[in-house]
Write a protein that holds these residues in place. Structure first.
Motif, mmCIF file in Angstrom:
data_model
loop_
_atom_site.group_PDB
_atom_site.id
_atom_site.type_symbol
_atom_site.label_atom_id
_atom_site.label_comp_id
_atom_site.label_asym_id
_atom_site.label_seq_id
_atom_site.Cartn_x
_atom_site.Cartn_y
_atom_site.Cartn_z
ATOM 1 N N VAL A 13 14.983 19.327 -30.266
ATOM 2 C CA VAL A 13 15.962 19.907 -31.176
ATOM 3 C C VAL A 13 15.745 19.376 -32.585
ATOM 4 O O VAL A 13 15.553 18.164 -32.785
ATOM 5 C CB VAL A 13 17.394 19.591 -30.711
ATOM 6 N N GLN A 14 15.799 20.284 -33.556
ATOM 7 C CA GLN A 14 15.756 19.908 -34.966
ATOM 8 C C GLN A 14 17.175 19.883 -35.517
ATOM 9 O O GLN A 14 17.945 20.813 -35.307
ATOM 10 C CB GLN A 14 14.912 20.905 -35.760
ATOM 11 N N CYS A 15 17.522 18.819 -36.200
ATOM 12 C CA CYS A 15 18.853 18.700 -36.768
ATOM 13 C C CYS A 15 18.790 17.805 -37.990
ATOM 14 O O CYS A 15 18.183 16.720 -37.952
ATOM 15 C CB CYS A 15 19.828 18.142 -35.734
ATOM 16 N N ASP A 16 19.409 18.259 -39.082
ATOM 17 C CA ASP A 16 19.443 17.495 -40.331
ATOM 18 C C ASP A 16 18.049 17.112 -40.807
ATOM 19 O O ASP A 16 17.794 15.995 -41.264
ATOM 20 C CB ASP A 16 20.304 16.237 -40.168
ATOM 21 N N GLY A 17 17.092 18.046 -40.664
ATOM 22 C CA GLY A 17 15.758 17.842 -41.209
ATOM 23 C C GLY A 17 14.798 17.090 -40.326
ATOM 24 O O GLY A 17 13.622 16.970 -40.668
ATOM 25 N N ALA A 18 15.230 16.570 -39.196
ATOM 26 C CA ALA A 18 14.357 15.791 -38.313
ATOM 27 C C ALA A 18 14.332 16.423 -36.930
ATOM 28 O O ALA A 18 15.331 16.946 -36.450
ATOM 29 C CB ALA A 18 14.829 14.348 -38.219
ATOM 30 N N THR A 19 13.154 16.360 -36.286
ATOM 31 C CA THR A 19 12.980 16.881 -34.934
ATOM 32 C C THR A 19 12.559 15.750 -34.016
ATOM 33 O O THR A 19 11.774 14.881 -34.406
ATOM 34 C CB THR A 19 11.913 17.988 -34.899
ATOM 35 N N GLU A 20 13.098 15.773 -32.807
ATOM 36 C CA GLU A 20 12.747 14.738 -31.843
ATOM 37 C C GLU A 20 11.239 14.722 -31.601
ATOM 38 O O GLU A 20 10.619 15.781 -31.470
ATOM 39 C CB GLU A 20 13.460 14.991 -30.516
ATOM 40 N N PRO A 21 10.606 13.544 -31.527
ATOM 41 C CA PRO A 21 9.175 13.489 -31.213
ATOM 42 C C PRO A 21 8.906 13.824 -29.757
ATOM 43 O O PRO A 21 9.766 13.673 -28.888
ATOM 44 C CB PRO A 21 8.798 12.035 -31.529
ATOM 45 N N VAL A 22 7.705 14.296 -29.478
ATOM 46 C CA VAL A 22 7.279 14.622 -28.124
ATOM 47 C C VAL A 22 6.574 13.397 -27.554
ATOM 48 O O VAL A 22 5.469 13.059 -27.982
ATOM 49 C CB VAL A 22 6.352 15.844 -28.107
ATOM 50 N N SER A 23 7.206 12.720 -26.619
ATOM 51 C CA SER A 23 6.657 11.502 -26.028
ATOM 52 C C SER A 23 6.349 11.758 -24.564
ATOM 53 O O SER A 23 7.164 12.341 -23.841
ATOM 54 C CB SER A 23 7.636 10.336 -26.158
ATOM 55 N N GLY A 24 5.178 11.311 -24.117
ATOM 56 C CA GLY A 24 4.798 11.519 -22.727
ATOM 57 C C GLY A 24 3.652 10.622 -22.332
ATOM 58 O O GLY A 24 3.279 9.677 -23.039
ATOM 59 N N ILE A 25 3.081 10.939 -21.175
ATOM 60 C CA ILE A 25 1.986 10.167 -20.597
ATOM 61 C C ILE A 25 0.862 11.116 -20.200
ATOM 62 O O ILE A 25 1.116 12.184 -19.619
ATOM 63 C CB ILE A 25 2.452 9.373 -19.358
ATOM 64 N N VAL A 26 -0.378 10.740 -20.529
ATOM 65 C CA VAL A 26 -1.557 11.411 -19.999
ATOM 66 C C VAL A 26 -2.173 10.490 -18.946
ATOM 67 O O VAL A 26 -2.395 9.298 -19.211
ATOM 68 C CB VAL A 26 -2.582 11.718 -21.102
ATOM 69 N N TYR A 27 -2.421 11.048 -17.779
ATOM 70 C CA TYR A 27 -3.010 10.262 -16.695
ATOM 71 C C TYR A 27 -4.360 10.854 -16.328
ATOM 72 O O TYR A 27 -4.469 12.041 -16.006
ATOM 73 C CB TYR A 27 -2.083 10.234 -15.483
ATOM 74 N N ILE A 28 -5.410 10.016 -16.374
ATOM 75 C CA ILE A 28 -6.758 10.424 -15.998
ATOM 76 C C ILE A 28 -7.088 9.756 -14.674
ATOM 77 O O ILE A 28 -7.206 8.532 -14.603
ATOM 78 C CB ILE A 28 -7.797 10.036 -17.066
ATOM 79 N N GLN A 29 -7.227 10.562 -13.638
ATOM 80 C CA GLN A 29 -7.535 10.013 -12.324
ATOM 81 C C GLN A 29 -8.989 9.531 -12.287
ATOM 82 O O GLN A 29 -9.906 10.255 -12.680
ATOM 83 C CB GLN A 29 -7.308 11.076 -11.251
ATOM 84 N N ASP A 30 -9.169 8.278 -11.837
ATOM 85 C CA ASP A 30 -10.507 7.657 -11.838
ATOM 86 C C ASP A 30 -11.150 7.822 -13.214
ATOM 87 O O ASP A 30 -12.231 8.403 -13.370
ATOM 88 C CB ASP A 30 -11.397 8.286 -10.763
ATOM 89 N N TRP A 31 -10.433 7.295 -14.221
ATOM 90 C CA TRP A 31 -10.790 7.632 -15.601
ATOM 91 C C TRP A 31 -12.197 7.217 -15.998
ATOM 92 O O TRP A 31 -12.848 7.894 -16.800
ATOM 93 C CB TRP A 31 -9.762 7.035 -16.555
ATOM 94 N N LYS A 32 -12.724 6.138 -15.449
ATOM 95 C CA LYS A 32 -14.085 5.715 -15.832
ATOM 96 C C LYS A 32 -15.126 6.719 -15.363
ATOM 97 O O LYS A 32 -16.048 7.081 -16.105
ATOM 98 C CB LYS A 32 -14.371 4.342 -15.260
ATOM 99 N N ASP A 33 -14.983 7.195 -14.129
ATOM 100 C CA ASP A 33 -15.939 8.183 -13.614
ATOM 101 C C ASP A 33 -15.688 9.566 -14.197
ATOM 102 O O ASP A 33 -16.619 10.361 -14.349
ATOM 103 C CB ASP A 33 -15.842 8.250 -12.086
ATOM 104 N N THR A 34 -14.429 9.867 -14.520
ATOM 105 C CA THR A 34 -14.099 11.197 -15.048
ATOM 106 C C THR A 34 -14.559 11.357 -16.493
ATOM 107 O O THR A 34 -15.144 12.380 -16.868
ATOM 108 C CB THR A 34 -12.588 11.453 -14.950
#
Length: 399
Positions: A27-48
């Motif tokens: 939601v944007q309100c009074d000129g500011a919008t909430e940031p999008v925060s999350g997680i990226v998960y890479i399965q077996d990231w070294k081999d992937t």
């Protein structure tokens, strides 16, 4: 203290790249919008990864035509990357949210947090109806946002391969700002006649400029007939005007209508003062071409409330982008005896109230229990597009 958080999860086709979000509505309100925060998960990231990079992007898509109408290389879609960040499972990020920290602990190696920001002039999510025969679950015209994560071979790789790309839809909306001016819009029109003396004066006004979805809109109409013509009836309509800023296109839909003959016929020398109650609803014009709705996150059915008015936080309407939505009330007086008609327009704003505002509390009191149950059911449907996890976790109370 224990708690339960709803986590949204989506996986790439190859089953190795995952995106986790704690919420999908921002939601944007009074000129500011909430940031999008999350997680990226890479399965077996070294081999992937094998030395490759992972990027997360905030992408806005503007579609002004149906996908099935695209032929001979013609495209009705424009995409813009409004924020982009590189994530590396080998690095530790600072400034994590509590939800990101808990998810990292649960997922283990290969999980890395990310934060994306909306620019100040980012348009709101809007859905446009293209025709009456269109399937509501397959509407693709409008402004849409996605969080897109992909494995890239180089810094200038903005798309990646389809098998290692995951895209989760989100929605951006806007609340009415606190400092919006609440004036009482008034409009006046008059009409004289070549072969007759006198004229008809029409005046219409509203109590305020800003109204909220679901509210009744009282329209005050004053009419003075100083001519020799007769007033047969009064028509009031609320129109939604949609302007597509990236292409030269406009749409207009009537979202509320009323015709009254109360006090009519109004003869020469008479006057009339009436208050008409209008309520703009998407249901009365469902499927009309060019109708703008709040973009939904559901693949099952569409959102039922109208799109909010586009409000520029800078105060300059020229800064508005994407699909620009506005509303106006037209009052039309029909005259007898070849007198024609007289009309005037009043612009106003239709928006979502702030949850902590007094107007929001009053609006909730006006809703019936049946409608509240229907709304809650619809909201639950919007949150179920992709797989939803109910993660329970324990945190220490810092009191």
């Amino acid at each position: 203290m224990g708690g339960t958080a709803k986590i949204f999860k989506k996986c790439a086709p190859n089953g190795r790249v995952y995106v986790y979000l704690g919420k999908r509505e921002f939601v944007q309100c009074d000129g500011a919008t909430e940031p999008v925060s999350g997680i990226v998960y890479i399965q077996d990231w070294k081999d992937t990864l094998k030395g490759r990079k992972v990027y997360v992007q905030l992408v806005v898509t503007f579609r002004h035509g149906r996908e099935e109408d695209e032929t001979m290389g013609l495209s009705f879609k424009k995409e813009l990357i409004i924020d982009r960040t590189e994530v590396n499972p080998a690095e530790n990020k600072e400034g994590e949210t509590k939800l990101q920290t808990v998810l990292k602990q649960k997922l283990g190696d290969g999980a890395v947090p990310f934060t994306l920001q909306f620019p100040e002039l980012a348009p709101n999510s809007v859905l446009i109806c293209s025709s009456e025969d269109e399937d509501p679950s397959k509407r693709t015209m409008g402004v849409f946002y996605d969080v897109r994560a992909h494995i890239a071979d180089a810094n200038d790789d903005y798309t990646g391969k389809k098998g290692s790309t995951v895209s989760m839809g989100i929605r951006k909306s806007q609340y009415a700002p606190n400092d919006i001016k609440q004036r009482s819009p008034t409009s006046t029109a008059e009409k004289g006649f070549v072969f007759g003396s006198g004229k008809i004066v029409l005046e219409a006004n509203l109590d305020k400029e800003v109204f909220y979805h679901g509210q009744d809109i009282p329209l005050h109409v004053s009419l003075n007939n100083n001519s020799k013509k007769t007033v047969k009836s009064i028509q009031c309509t609320i129109s939604q005007i949609c302007e597509l800023s990236m292409v030269n296109a406009h749409y207009s839909c009537k979202v509320a209508r009323l015709e009254s003959q109360d006090g009519c016929p109004l003869q020469s020398g008479g006057s009339l003062n009436r208050t008409f109650i209008l309520k703009p609803l998407a249901q009365i014009c469902q499927g009309a071409r060019g109708l703008c709705l709040d973009a939904s996150l559901s693949k099952v059915q569409d959102e039922s409330n109208l799109a909010s008015s586009s409000i520029s936080e800078t105060g300059n309407n020229n800064d508005l982008l994407g699909v620009i939505v506005s509303y106006s009330i037209k009052v039309k007086v029909l005259l007898g005896g070849m007198g024609g008609e007289l009309e005037t327009d009043i612009p106003f704003k239709l928006v979502h109230p702030r949850p902590d505002s007094l107007e929001m509390e009053n609006l909730n009191k006006e809703k019936t229990s049946a409608r509240s149950k229907q709304t809650d059911k619809r909201r639950r449907m919007f949150q179920g597009q992709d797989s939803v996890l109910n993660e329970s976790f324990h945190t220490s109370q810092d009191n």
